[in-house]
Scaffold this motif. Structure first.
Motif, PDB file in Angstrom:
ATOM      1  N   UNK A 198     -32.100  65.317 -51.890  1.00 13.66           N
ATOM      2  CA  UNK A 198     -31.590  64.840 -50.612  1.00 13.66           C
ATOM      3  C   UNK A 198     -30.067  64.997 -50.544  1.00 13.66           C
ATOM      4  N   UNK A 199     -29.517  64.876 -49.343  1.00 12.49           N
ATOM      5  CA  UNK A 199     -28.059  64.891 -49.204  1.00 12.49           C
ATOM      6  C   UNK A 199     -27.484  63.671 -49.922  1.00 12.49           C
ATOM      7  N   UNK A 200     -26.225  63.739 -50.266  1.00 13.55           N
ATOM      8  CA  UNK A 200     -25.630  62.623 -51.016  1.00 13.55           C
ATOM      9  C   UNK A 200     -25.539  61.357 -50.175  1.00 13.55           C
ATOM     10  N   UNK A 201     -25.440  61.498 -48.884  1.00 12.45           N
ATOM     11  CA  UNK A 201     -25.457  60.312 -48.033  1.00 12.45           C
ATOM     12  C   UNK A 201     -26.858  59.699 -48.015  1.00 12.45           C
ATOM     13  N   UNK A 202     -27.878  60.532 -47.885  1.00 16.04           N
ATOM     14  CA  UNK A 202     -29.252  60.018 -47.870  1.00 16.04           C
ATOM     15  C   UNK A 202     -29.604  59.381 -49.209  1.00 16.04           C
ATOM     16  N   UNK A 203     -29.054  59.888 -50.302  1.00 17.29           N
ATOM     17  CA  UNK A 203     -29.286  59.270 -51.612  1.00 17.29           C
ATOM     18  C   UNK A 203     -28.843  57.815 -51.601  1.00 17.29           C
ATOM     19  N   UNK A 204     -27.691  57.552 -50.977  1.00 21.71           N
ATOM     20  CA  UNK A 204     -27.194  56.180 -50.890  1.00 21.71           C
ATOM     21  C   UNK A 204     -28.132  55.311 -50.064  1.00 21.71           C
ATOM     22  N   UNK A 205     -28.684  55.859 -48.995  1.00 21.59           N
ATOM     23  CA  UNK A 205     -29.623  55.103 -48.159  1.00 21.59           C
ATOM     24  C   UNK A 205     -30.901  54.792 -48.934  1.00 21.59           C
ATOM     25  N   UNK A 206     -31.335  55.717 -49.783  1.00 18.90           N
ATOM     26  CA  UNK A 206     -32.519  55.476 -50.615  1.00 18.90           C
ATOM     27  C   UNK A 206     -32.246  54.349 -51.602  1.00 18.90           C
ATOM     28  N   UNK A 207     -31.063  54.357 -52.203  1.00 15.10           N
ATOM     29  CA  UNK A 207     -30.704  53.278 -53.125  1.00 15.10           C
ATOM     30  C   UNK A 207     -30.664  51.938 -52.394  1.00 15.10           C
ATOM     31  N   UNK A 208     -30.167  51.943 -51.168  1.00 14.01           N
ATOM     32  CA  UNK A 208     -30.149  50.715 -50.373  1.00 14.01           C
ATOM     33  C   UNK A 208     -31.563  50.155 -50.221  1.00 14.01           C
ATOM     34  N   UNK A 209     -32.509  51.044 -49.923  1.00  8.15           N
ATOM     35  CA  UNK A 209     -33.891  50.586 -49.730  1.00  8.15           C
ATOM     36  C   UNK A 209     -34.486  50.055 -51.026  1.00  8.15           C
ATOM     37  N   UNK A 210     -34.142  50.674 -52.140  1.00  8.88           N
ATOM     38  CA  UNK A 210     -34.675  50.204 -53.424  1.00  8.88           C
ATOM     39  C   UNK A 210     -34.092  48.832 -53.790  1.00  8.88           C
ATOM     40  N   UNK A 211     -32.803  48.653 -53.502  1.00 10.02           N
ATOM     41  CA  UNK A 211     -32.189  47.349 -53.756  1.00 10.02           C
ATOM     42  C   UNK A 211     -32.839  46.283 -52.877  1.00 10.02           C
ATOM     43  N   UNK A 212     -33.127  46.627 -51.634  1.00 13.05           N
ATOM     44  CA  UNK A 212     -33.743  45.678 -50.704  1.00 13.05           C
ATOM     45  C   UNK A 212     -35.134  45.275 -51.169  1.00 13.05           C
ATOM     46  N   UNK A 236     -19.021  71.870 -41.439  1.00 18.13           N
ATOM     47  CA  UNK A 236     -18.179  71.242 -40.408  1.00 18.13           C
ATOM     48  C   UNK A 236     -18.927  70.122 -39.706  1.00 18.13           C
ATOM     49  N   UNK A 237     -20.204  70.339 -39.387  1.00 21.93           N
ATOM     50  CA  UNK A 237     -20.994  69.304 -38.704  1.00 21.93           C
ATOM     51  C   UNK A 237     -21.127  68.053 -39.560  1.00 21.93           C
ATOM     52  N   UNK A 238     -21.416  68.232 -40.845  1.00 17.55           N
ATOM     53  CA  UNK A 238     -21.561  67.075 -41.735  1.00 17.55           C
ATOM     54  C   UNK A 238     -20.237  66.350 -41.924  1.00 17.55           C
ATOM     55  N   UNK A 239     -19.143  67.093 -41.997  1.00 14.90           N
ATOM     56  CA  UNK A 239     -17.832  66.459 -42.138  1.00 14.90           C
ATOM     57  C   UNK A 239     -17.472  65.677 -40.873  1.00 14.90           C
ATOM     58  N   UNK A 240     -17.768  66.247 -39.708  1.00 10.25           N
ATOM     59  CA  UNK A 240     -17.519  65.527 -38.465  1.00 10.25           C
ATOM     60  C   UNK A 240     -18.379  64.275 -38.375  1.00 10.25           C
ATOM     61  N   UNK A 241     -19.623  64.389 -38.792  1.00  8.08           N
ATOM     62  CA  UNK A 241     -20.541  63.252 -38.749  1.00  8.08           C
ATOM     63  C   UNK A 241     -20.008  62.075 -39.553  1.00  8.08           C
ATOM     64  N   UNK A 242     -19.370  62.372 -40.669  1.00  5.29           N
ATOM     65  CA  UNK A 242     -18.866  61.309 -41.555  1.00  5.29           C
ATOM     66  C   UNK A 242     -17.358  61.109 -41.405  1.00  5.29           C
ATOM     67  N   UNK A 243     -16.799  61.640 -40.307  1.00  8.13           N
ATOM     68  CA  UNK A 243     -15.410  61.389 -39.920  1.00  8.13           C
ATOM     69  C   UNK A 243     -14.416  61.780 -41.010  1.00  8.13           C
ATOM     70  N   UNK A 244     -14.616  62.968 -41.557  1.00  5.00           N
ATOM     71  CA  UNK A 244     -13.689  63.495 -42.551  1.00  5.00           C
ATOM     72  C   UNK A 244     -12.411  63.942 -41.846  1.00  5.00           C
ATOM     73  N   UNK A 245     -11.281  63.413 -42.283  1.00  2.00           N
ATOM     74  CA  UNK A 245      -9.998  63.732 -41.652  1.00  2.00           C
ATOM     75  C   UNK A 245      -9.626  65.192 -41.916  1.00  2.00           C
ATOM     76  N   UNK A 246      -9.256  65.881 -40.858  1.00  4.44           N
ATOM     77  CA  UNK A 246      -8.775  67.249 -40.994  1.00  4.44           C
ATOM     78  C   UNK A 246      -9.814  68.329 -40.824  1.00  4.44           C
ATOM     79  N   UNK A 247     -11.089  67.962 -40.769  1.00  4.09           N
ATOM     80  CA  UNK A 247     -12.130  68.987 -40.710  1.00  4.09           C
ATOM     81  C   UNK A 247     -12.125  69.738 -39.375  1.00  4.09           C
ATOM     82  N   UNK A 248     -11.600  69.135 -38.321  1.00  2.00           N
ATOM     83  CA  UNK A 248     -11.572  69.805 -37.020  1.00  2.00           C
ATOM     84  C   UNK A 248     -10.627  71.004 -37.005  1.00  2.00           C
ATOM     85  N   UNK A 249      -9.746  71.078 -37.975  1.00  2.00           N
ATOM     86  CA  UNK A 249      -8.809  72.189 -38.033  1.00  2.00           C
ATOM     87  C   UNK A 249      -9.426  73.431 -38.678  1.00  2.00           C
ATOM     88  N   UNK A 250     -10.586  73.263 -39.280  1.00  2.00           N
ATOM     89  CA  UNK A 250     -11.216  74.365 -40.002  1.00  2.00           C
ATOM     90  C   UNK A 250     -12.125  75.180 -39.089  1.00  2.00           C
TER      91      UNK A 250
END
Length: 443
Positions: free
Chosen positions: A167-181, A222-236
């Motif tokens: 999975x994507x690294x963001x989705x991995x964190x969401x999976x861990x959240x569910x396991x903790x819950x 670029x789409x994933x960086x924009x989704x997670x509000x990465x600073x500076x990605x709009x210049x690329x």
């Protein structure tokens, strides 16, 4: 006749040790990468400079002047082979200079992934009820190949680990959240109020570019960086190529290190809650080592996590140790006003060691010397080794007052040489002084 050696007792590993060992391995591997890169880059840079000098020397020999004094460049047919060889050597060295830092960023993310896999295995080992939430199906004939149920569980767990890591690294964190819950019976978040998240996501997405497109920016990046509000990605722009300079590697290293330590300690505390005192000491040791190695900003970030994000501590003593180290990290980084802000919020009357630390951080050295004498030479915690090695005394050690007080207490002259700056830290400072491009350097 020799006495037979008795078989050593095999000690069962405590549940908390699974997390401690995983964290220790992760830190060791991260340090190995951060310290190896400057060494490797030094070799590659030497090779690049050498090859460039050879090309320059060759070209210089081929320069001529015509009858009118005009300069021109001429290579005899017999010398073309040598010229092409020198060009290939230079191009190869230059390519290595570009590629090597990329491979180290890929390795940073790979070590994080391996660490996360270990954490997932540990979670299921200490809390077997997690298997009930794992939706994995095995064919009956495959199940029949195993000798017992434990082997089946091991196979299911490995498939679960593989599935999570795909999975994507963001989705991995969401999976861990569910396991903790599942364990805590309440909702839990790892992704809220986490300033480093956008940088972490950018590093992992850049790693994907290095692996799949040789660093060429894709629309997905670029789409994933924009989704997670990465600073500076709009210049690329799609089609540009990203590289890694020393400044960016430092950013990537710290982002991966921070995420790994935070996730590891959150899972440790959630899944083995009765080992809170050991976990607190482990986290403090990590922060202390960071301060010792001059990674002050990373230490401050993790100490903020230790004092503000983590709400429950084994006791007030360890919490105050975190606070002292927070103040120390600010002090050694030159932020002396922040030191006062950190210290004034606490009651430091609970012990002489704290009083000594506070007086040193406030540079009230007369009070510090008096407290040193009060603690004496046989104190359990603050002994000769502490005075020699603790970063708390780094500036105080340079004063005549400290040396005189030390000699009075221990009846010997204080002789000490501060450790040399780590090669990785020196490398970064040298490169940053050359004003390398920012972290979004591209071609």
């Amino acid at each position: 006749m020799k006495k037979e050696v008795e078989q050593e007792e095999i000690q069962e590993i405590e549940e908390w040790q699974l997390f401690e060992f995983a964290l220790n391995d992760f830190i060791t591997e991260m340090d190995a990468l951060s310290e190896s890169l400057p060494l490797m880059m030094g070799l590659v840079n030497g090779r690049l400079k050498s090859s460039e000098k050879k090309v320059e020397s060759f070209v210089k020999k081929q320069k001529h002047k015509d009858e009118d004094g005009e300069k021109f460049f001429f290579i005899r047919e017999d010398d073309i082979g040598e010229f092409n060889k020198l060009q290939r050597e230079r191009n190869s060295a230059f390519a290595a200079y570009k590629i090597l830092p990329r491979t180290f960023v890929v390795s940073l993310v790979s070590q994080y992934d391996a660490f996360l896999g270990d954490l997932i295995r540990n979670m299921h080992q200490v809390r077997p009820e997690l298997f009930h939430s794992v939706d994995r199906q095995l064919p009956f004939n495959q199940i029949m190949e195993f000798d017992d149920l434990d082997d089946v569980k091991e196979m299911i767990l490995e498939k679960e680990v593989e599935s999570v890591l795909r999975e994507s690294h963001f989705e991995q964190l969401k999976i861990l959240e569910r396991k903790i819950s599942v364990i805590s019976k309440v909702g839990f978040t790892l992704t809220s109020n986490l300033p480093i998240l956008s940088t972490f996501i950018e590093v992992t997405e850049r790693r994907n570019l290095f692996v799949h497109t040789n660093g060429v920016i894709s629309k997905q990046y670029i789409e994933n960086c924009r989704k997670h509000k990465v600073i500076g990605c709009d210049k690329l722009k799609v089609g540009e190529r990203l590289n890694v300079n020393p400044e960016y590697f430092d950013i990537a290293y710290k982002a991966i290190f921070e995420m790994g330590i935070k996730i590891g300690h959150i899972l440790w505390r959630k899944f083995v809650p009765d080992s809170r005192e050991i976990a607190d000491k482990d986290l403090n040791n990590i922060c202390f080592d960071l301060i010792q190695n001059d990674h002050f900003d990373l230490a401050i970030t993790l100490l903020d996590f230790a004092t503000n994000t983590i709400k429950k501590h084994a006791n007030d003593h360890i919490r105050k140790v975190f606070v002292i180290n927070m103040a120390l990290a600010h002090y050694l980084s030159g932020e002396k006003e922040r030191v006062k802000d950190v210290l004034k919020k606490e009651d430091w009357s609970i012990g002489d060691t704290f009083k000594l630390a506070v007086s040193v951080l406030n540079e009230e050295y007369n009070a510090s010397a008096a407290m040193m004498k009060k603690l004496g030479k046989d104190h359990d915690e603050v002994d000769k080794t502490a005075y020699r090695d603790w970063p708390l005394f780094r500036n105080f050690r340079e004063t005549d007052l400290f040396k005189e007080t030390y000699q009075e207490i221990f009846e010997e002259e204080f002789v000490y040489k501060e450790p040399e700056e780590k090669i990785y830290v020196k490398f970064l400072k040298d490169m940053q002084n050359k004003k390398e491009p920012n972290q979004y350097q591209n071609e």
